[in-house]
Design a protein around this motif. Structure first.
Motif, PDB file in Angstrom:
ATOM      1  N   ASN A   1       1.100  -0.646  -0.187  1.00 14.25           N
ATOM      2  CA  ASN A   1       0.017   0.284   0.272  1.00 14.25           C
ATOM      3  C   ASN A   1       0.863   1.207  -0.009  1.00 14.25           C
ATOM      4  OD1 ASN A   1      -2.170   1.397  -0.128  1.00 14.25           O
ATOM      5  ND2 ASN A   1      -2.192   1.183   1.665  1.00 14.25           N
ATOM      6  N   GLY A   2       2.050   0.979  -0.999  1.00 16.85           N
ATOM      7  CA  GLY A   2       2.730   2.396  -0.855  1.00 16.85           C
ATOM      8  C   GLY A   2       2.348   3.864  -1.610  1.00 16.85           C
ATOM      9  N   ARG A   3       2.424   4.767  -0.695  1.00 13.24           N
ATOM     10  CA  ARG A   3       1.773   6.137  -1.398  1.00 13.24           C
ATOM     11  C   ARG A   3       3.007   7.564  -1.661  1.00 13.24           C
ATOM     12  NH1 ARG A   3      -2.304   5.479   3.049  1.00 13.24           N
ATOM     13  NH2 ARG A   3      -0.540   3.678   3.665  1.00 13.24           N
ATOM     14  N   VAL A   4       2.872   7.979  -2.685  1.00 11.86           N
ATOM     15  CA  VAL A   4       3.709   9.061  -2.208  1.00 11.86           C
ATOM     16  C   VAL A   4       3.166  10.467  -1.862  1.00 11.86           C
ATOM     17  CG1 VAL A   4       3.146   9.928  -4.216  1.00 11.86           C
ATOM     18  CG2 VAL A   4       6.024  10.538  -3.451  1.00 11.86           C
ATOM     19  N   PHE A   5       3.814  11.544  -0.341  1.00 17.69           N
ATOM     20  CA  PHE A   5       2.815  12.038  -0.123  1.00 17.69           C
ATOM     21  C   PHE A   5       4.621  13.204  -0.050  1.00 17.69           C
ATOM     22  CE2 PHE A   5       4.408  10.678   4.004  1.00 17.69           C
ATOM     23  CZ  PHE A   5       4.958  11.205   5.176  1.00 17.69           C
ATOM     24  N   GLY A   6       4.239  14.683   1.087  1.00 19.82           N
ATOM     25  CA  GLY A   6       4.777  15.451   0.716  1.00 19.82           C
ATOM     26  C   GLY A   6       4.556  16.426  -0.795  1.00 19.82           C
ATOM     27  N   SER A   7       6.342  17.471  -1.003  1.00 20.77           N
ATOM     28  CA  SER A   7       6.521  17.896  -1.833  1.00 20.77           C
ATOM     29  C   SER A   7       6.084  17.430  -2.898  1.00 20.77           C
ATOM     30  CB  SER A   7       7.526  18.436  -1.742  1.00 20.77           C
ATOM     31  OG  SER A   7       8.416  17.495  -1.966  1.00 20.77           O
ATOM     32  N   VAL A   8       6.743  16.224  -3.194  1.00 13.67           N
ATOM     33  CA  VAL A   8       6.488  15.424  -4.562  1.00 13.67           C
ATOM     34  C   VAL A   8       4.620  15.332  -5.102  1.00 13.67           C
ATOM     35  CG1 VAL A   8       6.770  12.917  -5.846  1.00 13.67           C
ATOM     36  CG2 VAL A   8       8.527  14.161  -4.412  1.00 13.67           C
ATOM     37  N   ALA A   9       4.297  14.805  -4.332  1.00 10.16           N
ATOM     38  CA  ALA A   9       2.543  14.600  -4.307  1.00 10.16           C
ATOM     39  C   ALA A   9       1.775  15.467  -4.640  1.00 10.16           C
ATOM     40  CB  ALA A   9       2.148  14.049  -3.347  1.00 10.16           C
ATOM     41  N   ARG A  10       2.259  17.220  -3.921  1.00 11.30           N
ATOM     42  CA  ARG A  10       1.619  17.901  -4.519  1.00 11.30           C
ATOM     43  C   ARG A  10       2.168  18.807  -5.800  1.00 11.30           C
ATOM     44  NH1 ARG A  10       2.907  18.279   1.010  1.00 11.30           N
ATOM     45  NH2 ARG A  10       4.381  20.213   0.826  1.00 11.30           N
ATOM     46  N   GLY A  11       3.437  18.368  -6.374  1.00  7.73           N
ATOM     47  CA  GLY A  11       3.995  18.653  -7.565  1.00  7.73           C
ATOM     48  C   GLY A  11       4.874  20.287  -7.131  1.00  7.73           C
ATOM     49  N   GLU A  12       5.539  20.326  -5.307  1.00  8.90           N
ATOM     50  CA  GLU A  12       6.018  21.641  -5.351  1.00  8.90           C
ATOM     51  C   GLU A  12       7.660  21.861  -4.953  1.00  8.90           C
ATOM     52  OE1 GLU A  12       3.880  22.583  -1.560  1.00  8.90           O
ATOM     53  OE2 GLU A  12       2.661  23.338  -2.306  1.00  8.90           O
ATOM     54  N   ASP A  13       7.632  19.721  -5.651  1.00 13.17           N
ATOM     55  CA  ASP A  13       9.442  19.698  -5.120  1.00 13.17           C
ATOM     56  C   ASP A  13       9.822  20.597  -6.286  1.00 13.17           C
ATOM     57  OD1 ASP A  13       7.989  17.840  -6.998  1.00 13.17           O
ATOM     58  OD2 ASP A  13      10.228  16.957  -7.829  1.00 13.17           O
ATOM     59  N   ARG A  14      11.620  20.353  -5.721  1.00 13.36           N
ATOM     60  CA  ARG A  14      13.116  21.356  -6.042  1.00 13.36           C
ATOM     61  C   ARG A  14      14.204  20.661  -6.444  1.00 13.36           C
ATOM     62  NH1 ARG A  14       9.207  23.112  -7.838  1.00 13.36           N
ATOM     63  NH2 ARG A  14       8.080  25.199  -7.964  1.00 13.36           N
ATOM     64  N   PRO A  15      14.684  20.497  -7.376  1.00  8.27           N
ATOM     65  CA  PRO A  15      16.204  20.187  -7.033  1.00  8.27           C
ATOM     66  C   PRO A  15      16.757  20.196  -5.844  1.00  8.27           C
ATOM     67  CG  PRO A  15      15.633  20.415  -9.393  1.00  8.27           C
ATOM     68  CD  PRO A  15      14.288  20.954  -8.602  1.00  8.27           C
ATOM     69  N   CYS A  16      17.422  19.153  -5.097  1.00 11.87           N
ATOM     70  CA  CYS A  16      18.934  19.783  -4.218  1.00 11.87           C
ATOM     71  C   CYS A  16      17.619  19.993  -2.992  1.00 11.87           C
ATOM     72  CB  CYS A  16      20.116  20.476  -4.425  1.00 11.87           C
ATOM     73  SG  CYS A  16      20.308  19.586  -6.003  1.00 11.87           S
ATOM     74  N   ALA A  17      16.512  20.046  -2.861  1.00 11.12           N
ATOM     75  CA  ALA A  17      16.180  20.888  -2.226  1.00 11.12           C
ATOM     76  C   ALA A  17      14.643  20.676  -1.246  1.00 11.12           C
ATOM     77  CB  ALA A  17      14.907  22.140  -2.204  1.00 11.12           C
ATOM     78  N   SER A  18      14.108  18.837  -1.815  1.00 16.47           N
ATOM     79  CA  SER A  18      13.313  18.394  -1.334  1.00 16.47           C
ATOM     80  C   SER A  18      13.686  16.265  -1.091  1.00 16.47           C
ATOM     81  CB  SER A  18      11.773  18.480  -2.360  1.00 16.47           C
ATOM     82  OG  SER A  18      11.632  19.810  -3.040  1.00 16.47           O
ATOM     83  N   ASP A  19      12.615  15.983  -0.590  1.00 16.07           N
ATOM     84  CA  ASP A  19      13.064  13.671  -0.375  1.00 16.07           C
ATOM     85  C   ASP A  19      11.988  13.699  -1.022  1.00 16.07           C
ATOM     86  OD1 ASP A  19      11.377  15.155   1.339  1.00 16.07           O
ATOM     87  OD2 ASP A  19      12.624  14.313   2.908  1.00 16.07           O
ATOM     88  N   VAL A  20      11.560  12.568  -0.943  1.00 15.62           N
ATOM     89  CA  VAL A  20      10.997  11.833  -1.309  1.00 15.62           C
ATOM     90  C   VAL A  20      10.287  11.401  -0.443  1.00 15.62           C
ATOM     91  CG1 VAL A  20       9.544   9.446  -2.590  1.00 15.62           C
ATOM     92  CG2 VAL A  20      11.328  11.703  -3.821  1.00 15.62           C
ATOM     93  N   ASP A  21       8.364  11.378  -0.018  1.00 12.22           N
ATOM     94  CA  ASP A  21       8.253  10.873   0.989  1.00 12.22           C
ATOM     95  C   ASP A  21       7.321   9.969   1.036  1.00 12.22           C
ATOM     96  OD1 ASP A  21       9.116  12.386   3.144  1.00 12.22           O
ATOM     97  OD2 ASP A  21       7.932  13.987   1.988  1.00 12.22           O
ATOM     98  N   LEU A  22       7.390   8.707   1.377  1.00 14.05           N
ATOM     99  CA  LEU A  22       6.342   7.611   1.220  1.00 14.05           C
ATOM    100  C   LEU A  22       5.815   7.423   2.199  1.00 14.05           C
ATOM    101  CD1 LEU A  22       8.524   5.399  -1.034  1.00 14.05           C
ATOM    102  CD2 LEU A  22       7.195   6.452  -1.734  1.00 14.05           C
ATOM    103  N   LEU A  23       4.461   6.618   2.688  1.00 11.21           N
ATOM    104  CA  LEU A  23       3.462   6.488   3.413  1.00 11.21           C
ATOM    105  C   LEU A  23       3.572   5.158   2.865  1.00 11.21           C
ATOM    106  CD1 LEU A  23       1.760   6.876   5.647  1.00 11.21           C
ATOM    107  CD2 LEU A  23       0.078   7.903   3.915  1.00 11.21           C
ATOM    108  N   VAL A  24       3.218   3.437   3.589  1.00  9.16           N
ATOM    109  CA  VAL A  24       3.540   2.392   3.195  1.00  9.16           C
ATOM    110  C   VAL A  24       2.562   2.047   4.746  1.00  9.16           C
ATOM    111  CG1 VAL A  24       5.213   2.860   2.409  1.00  9.16           C
ATOM    112  CG2 VAL A  24       6.168   1.772   4.271  1.00  9.16           C
TER     113      VAL A  24
END
Length: 221
Positions: free
Chosen positions: A148-171
């Motif tokens: 049941n992996g899901r992505v949330f945070g800046s990646v899910a919101r389309g607000e991620d930036r190079p060198c400044a964001s990570d990937v958040d996974l809810l599992v």
């Protein structure tokens, strides 16, 4: 978002030193959730005798964690994550392919200006890396019995930036050996994506407001 402080055991940067308790300031939803998950899973490992003052992080086939990678290895992994050949990167960075091959293989250390040039050439938003490597992330999740992996945070919101964001996974983690699955799946996902990855267990017993907010914005893998 109200800032919070967490006193939790933090592993040393190389994941092989003594365990150190640190007061960590968390002023974002993603970091608060990640720290809660980390503290819980670390406690489980300690209780089960999986860790001590000289704890060594588990990983697949003795591959280094993201923090342990040399620059050359990171550049090679990032090139693969972007689907680029060595010739592609060398041409874009304006350098000889033989020099890049030597850096890739660890036979030559990159000079600071070369590091800067390669980092600029290989720069990418985490969301792009995630989209290109979604199948590999799902394969890794299956190997570690993470569901049941899901992505949330800046990646899910389309607000991620190079060198400044990570990937958040809810599992959802397996009931047996959940702590090992948590740590190893996070390590492998970060290795695949070449960016920091926070894996957060979705546990009904901790249905607090921050976890509820993560569930609300989470998108399926």
């Amino acid at each position: 978002m109200v800032a919070a402080y967490f006193l939790i055991p933090m592993l040393m940067h190389d994941y092989a030193g003594n365990v150190d308790a640190r007061l960590v300031h968390a002023d974002s939803l993603e970091l608060q959730i990640a720290l809660l998950a980390y503290a819980e899973c670390y406690a489980r490992l300690t209780q089960r005798g999986r860790t001590s003052g000289t704890y060594t992080r588990c990983n697949i086939a003795n591959e280094p964690t993201l923090d342990e990678m040399s620059f050359g290895r990171w550049a090679r992994y990032r090139r693969h994550a972007l689907g680029l050949t060595r010739a592609d990167v060398a041409a874009r960075a304006g350098m000889a392919q033989s020099n890049l091959a030597a850096i890739d293989a660890g036979r030559r250390s990159a000079e600071p200006r070369t590091v800067a040039r390669l980092r600029a050439t290989l720069s990418a938003r985490p969301s792009i890396l995630f989209d290109r490597n979604r199948a590999a992330i799902l394969d890794a999740a299956r190997r570690h019995r993470v569901t049941n992996g899901r992505v949330f945070g800046s990646v899910a919101r389309g607000e991620d930036r190079p060198c400044a964001s990570d990937v958040d996974l809810l599992v959802e983690l397996p009931k047996d050996d959940a702590a090992a699955a948590y740590l190893e799946s996070a390590d492998e996902a970060a290795r695949i994506l070449t960016v920091p990855v926070d894996v957060v267990p979705d546990r009904g017993s901790r249905a607090d407001r921050v976890l509820t907010a993560a569930r609300r914005e989470a998108a399926a893998l």
